[in-house]
Design an enzyme around this catalytic site. Sequence first.
Site, PDB file in Angstrom:
ATOM      1  N   LYS A 139      45.327 -23.003  13.830  1.00  0.00           N
ATOM      2  CA  LYS A 139      44.280 -24.173  13.954  1.00  0.00           C
ATOM      3  C   LYS A 139      43.242 -23.626  12.367  1.00  0.00           C
ATOM      4  O   LYS A 139      42.685 -22.933  13.260  1.00  0.00           O
ATOM      5  CB  LYS A 139      43.910 -25.012  14.742  1.00  0.00           C
ATOM      6  CG  LYS A 139      45.077 -25.803  15.732  1.00  0.00           C
ATOM      7  CD  LYS A 139      44.525 -26.490  16.858  1.00  0.00           C
ATOM      8  CE  LYS A 139      45.583 -26.709  17.557  1.00  0.00           C
ATOM      9  NZ  LYS A 139      47.001 -26.284  18.254  1.00  0.00           N
ATOM     10  N   GLU A 165      55.662 -30.015  21.463  1.00  0.00           N
ATOM     11  CA  GLU A 165      54.856 -30.391  22.552  1.00  0.00           C
ATOM     12  C   GLU A 165      54.644 -31.727  22.651  1.00  0.00           C
ATOM     13  O   GLU A 165      55.162 -32.298  22.165  1.00  0.00           O
ATOM     14  CB  GLU A 165      54.050 -29.907  22.646  1.00  0.00           C
ATOM     15  CG  GLU A 165      53.109 -29.848  20.757  1.00  0.00           C
ATOM     16  CD  GLU A 165      51.960 -29.294  20.570  1.00  0.00           C
ATOM     17  OE1 GLU A 165      51.109 -29.549  21.289  1.00  0.00           O
ATOM     18  OE2 GLU A 165      51.641 -29.154  19.353  1.00  0.00           O
TER      19      GLU A 165
END
Length: 311
Positions: free
Chosen positions: A165, A31
């Site tokens: 996360k 990404e």
Amino acid sequence: MPAAPDLPARPVLSPEVAEALAGGRPVVALESTLLAHGLPRPENRRAADDVEAAVRAGGAVPATIAVLDGVPHVGLTADEVDRVCADPELAKLGVRDLPVAVALGRSGATTVSSTALLAAAAGIDVFATGGLGGVHRESVDTFDESADLTALSRTSLVVVCAGVKSILDVPATLERLESLSVTVVGYRTTSFPGFYVADSGSALDWSVADAAEAARVFAARRELAPGAVVVANPLPPDQQLDPGLHDRVIAGALAAAGEAGVRGKDVTPFVLDHLHRASEGATLAVNVRLVLRNAELAGQIAAELAGLSHR
């Protein structure tokens, strides 16, 4: 009425990526949001080279993905990586944003969801990232859930990550992944990693012992049903962020985001920046370390998967 622009039906592949895919060689998607929005400058540019090198060390060709002037690119030149890392105005593009960027000729960095979509469209089976998006804390009131989860439920590829996360609701995210029938396996662990820390406190039902087992799991999944296989790769305990420091800086970062009124997709970059400053750079070092480990493991899985395809 002006003529409609010529829109690319498929991503534009770099020569190296195109040659590798045509020859059946392993390729790993990367990404670009990590570079544009996840790491501070100039550390992001050095990390870009290091992550691609880690993929090569694992035995695969790296393919960093971004949208430049309305064109999805799978595999970037050095100049294009420079642009992604240097442009503070680069948009953050999820799947919902891709058609707007393409149609209007805009540029942007791809998130997990859009990277997965473009990687699969290009014929890439393995993707390395840092951490997935997921269900946000207080989602019962905000309905804030990352598009990563639904994208992975319908996109067939391996995603190597260090969990989700730390700012997210980990148990809720795992429940949502189960509801969406996304396969999740731990890499040599049955504890779901907590991104900066090795153990989030949530358990996993399945684990794989090596890259070859991960490749076989994905090969079986691909035959049975569409959808991703998430390979959760924890940091070794001696490389994780100190758990006490982790809890303190996460709490402070979330409180700061709330006080500043930060919402939606702006939360993650805001919190990451706050964590970097509050931890005096410790979170940045751990973030880069876990991404490099994930990239190398993804390269190994891609190499094993290519070997299965040739049998």
